[in-house]
Design an enzyme around this catalytic site. Sequence first.
Site, mmCIF file in Angstrom:
data_model
loop_
_atom_site.group_PDB
_atom_site.id
_atom_site.type_symbol
_atom_site.label_atom_id
_atom_site.label_comp_id
_atom_site.label_asym_id
_atom_site.label_seq_id
_atom_site.Cartn_x
_atom_site.Cartn_y
_atom_site.Cartn_z
ATOM 1 N N ARG A 72 0.859 -1.181 0.000
ATOM 2 C CA ARG A 72 0.000 0.000 0.000
ATOM 3 C C ARG A 72 0.896 1.231 0.000
ATOM 4 O O ARG A 72 2.114 1.109 0.084
ATOM 5 C CB ARG A 72 -1.030 -0.008 1.148
ATOM 6 C CG ARG A 72 -0.666 -0.722 2.411
ATOM 7 C CD ARG A 72 0.450 -0.119 3.192
ATOM 8 N NE ARG A 72 0.258 1.307 3.384
ATOM 9 C CZ ARG A 72 1.205 2.177 3.635
ATOM 10 N NH1 ARG A 72 2.480 1.785 3.705
ATOM 11 N NH2 ARG A 72 0.972 3.450 3.802
ATOM 12 N N GLY A 73 0.262 2.407 -0.062
ATOM 13 C CA GLY A 73 1.056 3.633 -0.215
ATOM 14 C C GLY A 73 1.088 3.960 -1.709
ATOM 15 O O GLY A 73 1.426 3.088 -2.524
ATOM 16 N N ALA A 74 0.728 5.209 -2.037
ATOM 17 C CA ALA A 74 0.519 5.569 -3.450
ATOM 18 C C ALA A 74 1.712 5.242 -4.363
ATOM 19 O O ALA A 74 1.542 4.542 -5.377
ATOM 20 C CB ALA A 74 0.137 7.041 -3.529
ATOM 21 N N ARG B 178 -7.309 -0.228 -6.771
ATOM 22 C CA ARG B 178 -7.624 0.826 -5.791
ATOM 23 C C ARG B 178 -7.836 2.129 -6.562
ATOM 24 O O ARG B 178 -7.003 2.490 -7.389
ATOM 25 C CB ARG B 178 -6.497 0.979 -4.744
ATOM 26 C CG ARG B 178 -6.352 -0.254 -3.849
ATOM 27 C CD ARG B 178 -5.455 0.021 -2.662
ATOM 28 N NE ARG B 178 -6.141 0.778 -1.628
ATOM 29 C CZ ARG B 178 -5.513 1.300 -0.564
ATOM 30 N NH1 ARG B 178 -4.210 1.170 -0.427
ATOM 31 N NH2 ARG B 178 -6.196 1.954 0.365
ATOM 32 N N GLN C 238 -1.721 1.975 10.037
ATOM 33 C CA GLN C 238 -0.443 2.147 9.319
ATOM 34 C C GLN C 238 0.576 2.891 10.183
ATOM 35 O O GLN C 238 1.776 2.681 10.054
ATOM 36 C CB GLN C 238 -0.664 2.936 8.016
ATOM 37 C CG GLN C 238 -1.397 2.187 6.917
ATOM 38 C CD GLN C 238 -2.886 2.478 6.953
ATOM 39 O OE1 GLN C 238 -3.448 2.759 7.999
ATOM 40 N NE2 GLN C 238 -3.532 2.386 5.805
ATOM 41 N N ASP D 292 -2.387 11.017 -1.842
ATOM 42 C CA ASP D 292 -2.738 10.002 -2.839
ATOM 43 C C ASP D 292 -3.166 10.616 -4.167
ATOM 44 O O ASP D 292 -3.090 9.972 -5.212
ATOM 45 C CB ASP D 292 -3.839 9.084 -2.306
ATOM 46 C CG ASP D 292 -3.273 8.198 -1.223
ATOM 47 O OD1 ASP D 292 -3.176 8.656 -0.070
ATOM 48 O OD2 ASP D 292 -2.876 7.060 -1.546
ATOM 49 N N ASN E 119 -5.877 12.132 0.935
ATOM 50 C CA ASN E 119 -4.889 11.346 1.684
ATOM 51 C C ASN E 119 -5.666 10.496 2.696
ATOM 52 O O ASN E 119 -6.904 10.581 2.808
ATOM 53 C CB ASN E 119 -3.863 12.255 2.363
ATOM 54 C CG ASN E 119 -2.692 11.467 2.931
ATOM 55 O OD1 ASN E 119 -2.128 10.600 2.256
ATOM 56 N ND2 ASN E 119 -2.347 11.699 4.188
ATOM 57 N N LYS E 120 -4.932 9.698 3.441
ATOM 58 C CA LYS E 120 -5.530 8.771 4.408
ATOM 59 C C LYS E 120 -6.598 9.427 5.269
ATOM 60 O O LYS E 120 -6.424 10.555 5.728
ATOM 61 C CB LYS E 120 -4.398 8.198 5.271
ATOM 62 C CG LYS E 120 -4.782 7.213 6.334
ATOM 63 C CD LYS E 120 -5.638 6.073 5.841
ATOM 64 C CE LYS E 120 -5.112 5.335 4.635
ATOM 65 N NZ LYS E 120 -6.147 4.479 3.974
HETATM 66 O O1 MRU Z 1 -4.443 3.043 2.341
HETATM 67 P P1 MRU Z 1 -2.980 3.320 2.221
HETATM 68 O O2 MRU Z 1 -2.173 2.746 3.345
HETATM 69 O O3 MRU Z 1 -2.448 2.935 0.862
HETATM 70 O O4 MRU Z 1 -2.860 4.900 2.332
HETATM 71 C C1 MRU Z 1 -1.603 5.492 2.253
HETATM 72 C C2 MRU Z 1 -1.652 6.965 2.386
HETATM 73 O O5 MRU Z 1 -2.696 7.561 2.512
HETATM 74 C C3 MRU Z 1 -0.353 7.687 2.266
HETATM 75 O O6 MRU Z 1 -0.350 8.842 3.039
HETATM 76 C C4 MRU Z 1 -0.134 8.082 0.795
HETATM 77 O O7 MRU Z 1 -0.311 6.983 -0.046
HETATM 78 C C5 MRU Z 1 1.203 8.638 0.559
HETATM 79 S S1 MRU Z 1 2.465 7.433 0.752
HETATM 80 C C6 MRU Z 1 3.928 8.140 0.351
#
Ligand code: MRU
Length: 361
Positions: A46-48, A86, A193, A234, A244-245
């Site tokens: 996970r993570g963009a 996603r 996370q 994201d 973002n999250k």
């Molecule tokens: O659902 P996730 O864990 O993929 O969400 C991640 C985030 O929201 C991060 O802040 C974002 O992807 C940036 S990661 C460098």
Amino acid sequence: MSVRPFYWKRRDLLILDQRQLPDKIKYLRSESPTDVATLIRAMAVRGAPAIGCCAAYGMVLSVQLGPSHPSFSRLVESAKILKEARPTAVNLAWALDRMILMAKSHEGVSRSRLTEILLKEAKKIEAEDFENNKAMGRAGAALFGKEAVILTHCNTGALATAGHGTALGIIRELHLQKKLKKVIVDETRPYLQGARLTAWELDQEHIPHELITDNMAAHLMKTERVSAVIVGCDRVVANGDTANKIGTYSLAILAQYHEIPFYVAMPLSTLDLSKKTGMEIVIEERPSEEVVTFAGKRIAPKKTRARHPAFDVTPGILITALITEKGVVKPPFGENLRSLRGRQRRPEQSYEIASSLCSSQ
Ligand code: MRU
């Protein structure tokens, strides 16, 4: 970081199963784009930026598995499967568009040649992300003096990228430059996370940190010195609105009330100028199950259903600055982001062509 979130080995992609952290380090093998899409959807990775990189390797797997004379429509189909894994993080569509464009410009070559070409492009996307994180780290660290106390949300570190991290990359750089007092880490319910991944990364590198539950942020902003909030993103759209999250938006409101700078670390791969405002961003809704259970145990009555938007949108007006690999972007974001994209090597138009070949999110 010695642990990598993913790596290419001979003919396969190996993905670290982040669902098992911090207890276990286990890699899962992907042999097809469908394998990669399944692991992205299930949040093993996970993570963009990290999901963008893995999807790019997923396209290599698609060619490898395919006929000796690669079919372009088959590649477009694989990209579609990966894009749908996603919906919110634009890096996924961005990386896939880049791979599709590369394949399109080599239509007609053999399977082995196209595999070689796409593998080179996927490795380039990964290497660029790493370098961009380093540059963002330096640009962000320059905004702070000594004894910085940084509050962060979710995980934006090596695990969420090709290594180093975006918001966490800035924090790493501050630590390296001896300008960091401590990091306040939001646990980031419901997926944790912050608690499972960010605290783990910081712990590995002996970076001073304290974990808080998400609802403690306001109290800490009021009673302690917090130098800034730094988060990742994201999808950032033309007017600076930022997905973002989930929980990021409330942090931005709290930061404004307490007069604390609110920074977003944004690699240009997360910029989506095709959307004018945050209203156009699709917010992923994840299963209720992930909210009504905690560490595998049900915490709400059996019949209770929960809402689970995985992201929220912070209006650009609440953001002090966007920190990119090309430098710090201040408001007005509309104007400043357009001129920043204008200076990029690849024209926006190429992505539009790729998107029309492979209907982008
Ligand atoms: O659902 P996730 O864990 O993929 O969400 C991640 C985030 O929201 C991060 O802040 C974002 O992807 C940036 S990661 C460098």
